[in-house]
Design an enzyme around this catalytic site. Structure first.
Site, short mmCIF file in Angstrom:
data_model
loop_
_atom_site.label_atom_id
_atom_site.label_comp_id
_atom_site.label_asym_id
_atom_site.label_seq_id
_atom_site.Cartn_x
_atom_site.Cartn_y
_atom_site.Cartn_z
N ASP A 168 0.83 -0.34 -0.09
CA ASP A 168 -0.14 -0.01 -0.17
C ASP A 168 0.51 1.38 -0.33
OD1 ASP A 168 -2.95 1.22 0.35
OD2 ASP A 168 -1.59 2.05 2.39
N ASP B 75 -1.11 -0.47 7.05
CA ASP B 75 -1.26 -0.45 7.84
C ASP B 75 -2.77 0.24 8.07
OD1 ASP B 75 -1.98 2.08 6.42
OD2 ASP B 75 0.11 2.89 8.04
N ASP C 94 -7.45 -1.62 4.27
CA ASP C 94 -6.09 -2.43 4.02
C ASP C 94 -6.56 -3.46 4.38
OD1 ASP C 94 -4.47 -0.60 2.45
OD2 ASP C 94 -3.77 -0.23 4.57
#
Length: 287
Positions: A10, A208, A212
């Site tokens: 990400d 995080d 996600d």
């Protein structure tokens, strides 16, 4: 983790610091202060990571925010709200196109901002463009080195982000990723991982944020970044890196590989000893 061949990263808080700041305020037919106060009023209703730097910038300048209400999230595009009773939009170029706002004179400006790794956010009110506020998130100092180490381990790195393509490509160039896929919704990230798995890849997902969580759960190995990551991300992950330093990831992969080699060596040694004992016992019986 020892058999992982692809790592999905990400962007925000993983490759980048996750602490964006306002870099440019470009008004259209209003003042910078007016644009920023309207933008902050709208973003104050939002929980998006890019809302905070705009609110902070307005607060630092002691701007008085107009009343805002009727907030509505527009997934993959931005949001809408009423500011001073007027319908106001905040988001990307797709949103401006969808609501019929003319941004033609700002397209080149937005491209230049994005090419420099900044995210241009458009603001419009009652069908007219108010201007652009650009926000940028700095790349973590260790990201480039970590990605290079993963490549040495024959692991492909792919960054997934909801940001626009030009901004994502700028980060791509900075850190040396193998691939970047931009302008994604959270569910698109999970689909991308599933598609890679269907092609036979073993995939680790690193993130995080609460968005996600589905991707972390879908991956063969979900890795949550830092103990300060969202509780949902930590709950969905298989591994939690206590540091927010991406360089801990290749270390964790090497540790997993070493652990598997040690386990295999111990199994072989144990079987070898057992076979030797059996052979000696059989020899003594025969003797």
């Amino acid at each position: 983790a020892h058999s992982i061949d692809t790592v999905i990263l990400d962007k925000t808080g993983t490759v980048t610091e996750g602490k964006p700041i306002v870099t440019d305020i470009i008004p259209h037919s209003i003042t910078e202060a007016e644009l920023l106060s309207i933008a902050a009023a709208v973003e104050k209703l939002s929980e998006h990571p890019l809302a905070e730097p705009i609110i902070n910038e307005a607060s630092a300048l002691n701007l008085e925010l107009p009343p805002a209400s009727d907030y509505r999230l527009l997934p993959g595009q931005g949001l809408e709200a009423k500011v001073n009773g007027m319908l106001t939009f905040a988001g990307n170029a797709k949103l401006m196109e969808a609501v019929g706002v003319d941004i033609l004179h700002f397209v080149n400006v937005a491209k230049e901002l994005a090419n420099n790794g900044k995210t241009p956010l458009y603001f419009a009110q009652e069908g007219k463009l108010l201007g652009i506020i650009a926000v940028a998130d700095t790349v973590k100092p260790t990201s480039k080195e970590a990605i290079a180490k993963l490549r040495k381990l024959n692991i492909k790195t792919i960054m997934l982000t909801g940001d626009n393509k030009l901004t994502a490509e700028a980060i791509h160039r900075q850190v040396g990723l193998d691939e970047v896929i931009a302008e994604l919704l959270p569910e698109d990230k999970e689909r991308t991982i599933r598609k890679l798995q269907e092609q036979g890849h073993k995939v680790a997902m690193v993130g995080d944020g609460i968005n996600d969580s589905p991707s972390l759960a879908r991956a063969d190995v979900g890795v949550a970044m830092g103990a300060l990551g969202s509780s949902a991300a930590i709950e969905a992950a298989d591994v939690v890196l206590m540091s927010r330093d991406l360089s801990r990831l290749p270390y964790a992969v090497r540790l997993a590989k070493r652990t598997v080699r040690t386990v295999k060596a111990n199994i072989v040694l144990s079987l070898g000893v057992k076979i030797l004992v059996l052979l000696l016992a059989a020899f003594n019986l025969v003797g």
